[in-house]
Scaffold this motif. Structure first.
Motif, PDB file in Angstrom:
ATOM      1  N   LEU A  91       8.308   2.343   0.326  1.00 31.26           N
ATOM      2  CA  LEU A  91      10.035   2.280   0.989  1.00 31.26           C
ATOM      3  C   LEU A  91      11.271   1.616   0.204  1.00 31.26           C
ATOM      4  N   ALA A  92      11.136   0.236   0.188  1.00 30.00           N
ATOM      5  CA  ALA A  92      11.701  -0.163  -0.621  1.00 30.00           C
ATOM      6  C   ALA A  92      12.007   0.055  -2.076  1.00 30.00           C
ATOM      7  N   GLY A  93      10.986   0.088  -3.004  1.00 31.91           N
ATOM      8  CA  GLY A  93      11.420   0.977  -3.864  1.00 31.91           C
ATOM      9  C   GLY A  93      11.188  -0.135  -5.054  1.00 31.91           C
ATOM     10  N   VAL A  94      10.303  -1.678  -4.496  1.00 30.91           N
ATOM     11  CA  VAL A  94       9.416  -2.425  -5.209  1.00 30.91           C
ATOM     12  C   VAL A  94       8.621  -2.698  -4.394  1.00 30.91           C
ATOM     13  N   LYS A  95       8.223  -3.933  -5.412  1.00 30.57           N
ATOM     14  CA  LYS A  95       6.242  -4.247  -4.408  1.00 30.57           C
ATOM     15  C   LYS A  95       6.326  -5.680  -4.651  1.00 30.57           C
ATOM     16  N   LYS A  96       5.593  -6.261  -3.428  1.00 32.08           N
ATOM     17  CA  LYS A  96       5.484  -7.463  -3.536  1.00 32.08           C
ATOM     18  C   LYS A  96       4.754  -8.175  -4.196  1.00 32.08           C
ATOM     19  N   PRO A  97       5.444  -9.194  -5.739  1.00 33.22           N
ATOM     20  CA  PRO A  97       6.279 -10.473  -4.811  1.00 33.22           C
ATOM     21  C   PRO A  97       7.751  -9.951  -5.656  1.00 33.22           C
ATOM     22  N   VAL A 128       7.947  -1.886   9.933  1.00 32.44           N
ATOM     23  CA  VAL A 128       7.021  -1.845   9.085  1.00 32.44           C
ATOM     24  C   VAL A 128       7.656  -1.817   7.425  1.00 32.44           C
ATOM     25  N   THR A 129       7.553  -2.330   6.992  1.00 29.50           N
ATOM     26  CA  THR A 129       7.818  -2.023   6.068  1.00 29.50           C
ATOM     27  C   THR A 129       6.609  -2.243   3.392  1.00 29.50           C
ATOM     28  N   ASN A 130       6.768  -1.542   3.479  1.00 34.53           N
ATOM     29  CA  ASN A 130       5.963  -0.750   2.635  1.00 34.53           C
ATOM     30  C   ASN A 130       6.687  -0.661   1.425  1.00 34.53           C
ATOM     31  N   SER A 131       6.230  -0.568  -0.196  1.00 28.52           N
ATOM     32  CA  SER A 131       6.543  -0.357  -0.980  1.00 28.52           C
ATOM     33  C   SER A 131       7.531   0.544  -1.851  1.00 28.52           C
ATOM     34  N   GLN A 177       1.764   6.367   3.344  1.00 25.87           N
ATOM     35  CA  GLN A 177       1.135   7.605   4.107  1.00 25.87           C
ATOM     36  C   GLN A 177      -0.079   7.100   4.499  1.00 25.87           C
ATOM     37  N   VAL A 178      -0.388   7.011   3.729  1.00 26.14           N
ATOM     38  CA  VAL A 178      -2.548   5.351   3.700  1.00 26.14           C
ATOM     39  C   VAL A 178      -1.917   4.482   5.146  1.00 26.14           C
ATOM     40  N   GLN A 179      -1.013   3.543   4.758  1.00 24.88           N
ATOM     41  CA  GLN A 179      -0.995   2.410   5.515  1.00 24.88           C
ATOM     42  C   GLN A 179      -0.036   2.463   6.604  1.00 24.88           C
ATOM     43  N   THR A 180       0.401   4.064   6.732  1.00 24.36           N
ATOM     44  CA  THR A 180       0.870   4.239   8.451  1.00 24.36           C
ATOM     45  C   THR A 180      -0.449   4.710   9.222  1.00 24.36           C
ATOM     46  N   ARG A 181      -1.714   5.052   8.124  1.00 27.75           N
ATOM     47  CA  ARG A 181      -2.788   6.448   9.308  1.00 27.75           C
ATOM     48  C   ARG A 181      -3.645   4.945   9.564  1.00 27.75           C
ATOM     49  N   LYS A 182      -3.215   3.774   8.075  1.00 30.11           N
ATOM     50  CA  LYS A 182      -4.861   2.214   9.241  1.00 30.11           C
ATOM     51  C   LYS A 182      -3.895   2.083  10.003  1.00 30.11           C
ATOM     52  N   ILE A 183      -2.730   1.581  10.002  1.00 28.95           N
ATOM     53  CA  ILE A 183      -1.700   0.803  11.459  1.00 28.95           C
ATOM     54  C   ILE A 183      -2.261   1.497  12.650  1.00 28.95           C
ATOM     55  N   LYS A 184      -1.804   2.769  12.690  1.00 32.16           N
ATOM     56  CA  LYS A 184      -2.007   3.707  13.699  1.00 32.16           C
ATOM     57  C   LYS A 184      -3.097   3.996  14.624  1.00 32.16           C
ATOM     58  N   GLY A 231       1.059  -1.036   0.291  1.00 34.23           N
ATOM     59  CA  GLY A 231       0.070   0.129  -0.113  1.00 34.23           C
ATOM     60  C   GLY A 231       0.671   1.515  -0.079  1.00 34.23           C
ATOM     61  N   PHE A 232      -0.064   2.570   0.188  1.00 36.42           N
ATOM     62  CA  PHE A 232       0.932   3.507  -0.041  1.00 36.42           C
ATOM     63  C   PHE A 232       1.338   3.869   1.349  1.00 36.42           C
TER      64      PHE A 232
END
Length: 232
Positions: A159-165, A154-157, A136-143, A133-134
């Motif tokens: 921050l990592a520069g790539v997405k699962k998988p 918490v690792t999001n795509s 800012q959105v994911q950070t707010r969801k978790i909080k 997920g994006f």
């Protein structure tokens, strides 16, 4: 599935949307607020009838780098409006999408058993999240959902520069968590992004199979979050 498969594990990685955070329910509530506020000429039921499948398809393509984040955000609204035979401007479609992402983290229903299983696991393991997920959105969801205190990282795509998988996001998450791959388990609902992606870097996995899809019996799986207690 034998408990021995997961002996000596120290770190558990969770997907967020559709695994812990009830995306479909929260998404529907956010869109209902948007439709009412903007006085759009269709019901939330009519909108979601088309949107849910379109959004899922866009996220699959996004995970495989077939569409950009910008294309995902406008395309899922545009394609839904086309099926509803509703003509409007690109600016208005972008406004719908922006309002939706603003309101989405304000609704924070979790799947049944989420808090209980996190409390249970938190006593024995270090817990982490890997999400596409994006940021800012994911950070707010978790909080806002109250689950932030359970997670060490918490690792999001973004921050990592790539997405699962992509293997790189899992490798990045392991590095941030400072853990060796053999000591980890990934839990998620998406067979490609979560399960296959994690397996490709050597992580053990548990498939959250809420919808009871047909999968190989050799794949560790649970139908409810509390079923995880039988494995960990």
């Amino acid at each position: 599935m034998s408990l021995k498969k997961f002996e000596h594990k120290t770190d558990i990685f969770f997907d967020l949307d559709h695994t812990l955070w009830d995306f479909e329910k929260n998404s529907g509530l956010a869109f209902e607020q948007v439709l009412n506020e903007m006085q759009l000429p269709f019901t939330i039921e009519q909108f979601l009838h088309h949107y849910v499948g379109i959004n899922a398809a866009y996220w699959d393509r996004y995970s495989l780098n077939q569409v950009s984040q910008a294309e995902l955000r406008i395309g899922r609204i545009r394609d839904t409006f086309e099926l509803l035979e509703y003509s409007t401007t690109t600016e208005k479609m972008l406004e719908v999408g922006d309002k939706y992402l603003t309101y989405l983290p304000n609704y924070n229903y979790l799947f049944d058993g989420a808090l209980e299983i996190l409390s249970y696991l938190n006593e024995k393991y270090k817990l982490h999240i890997i999400t596409n997920g994006f940021d800012q959105v994911q950070t707010r969801k978790i909080k806002n959902s109250g689950i932030a205190p359970f997670f060490k990282t918490v690792t999001n795509s973004e921050l990592a520069g790539v997405k699962k998988p992509d293997a790189k996001i899992f490798t990045y998450a392991l590095q941030v968590a400072k853990v060796q791959v053999q000591d980890t388990v990934m839990i998620g609902d998406n067979l490609l992004a979560d399960i296959e992606g994690a397996q490709n870097v050597g992580m053990d996995v548990i498939y959250y199979n809420e919808h009871r899809k047909e999968v190989p019996t050799t794949l560790p799986q649970v139908n409810t979050l509390l079923d995880i207690k039988s494995l960990l």
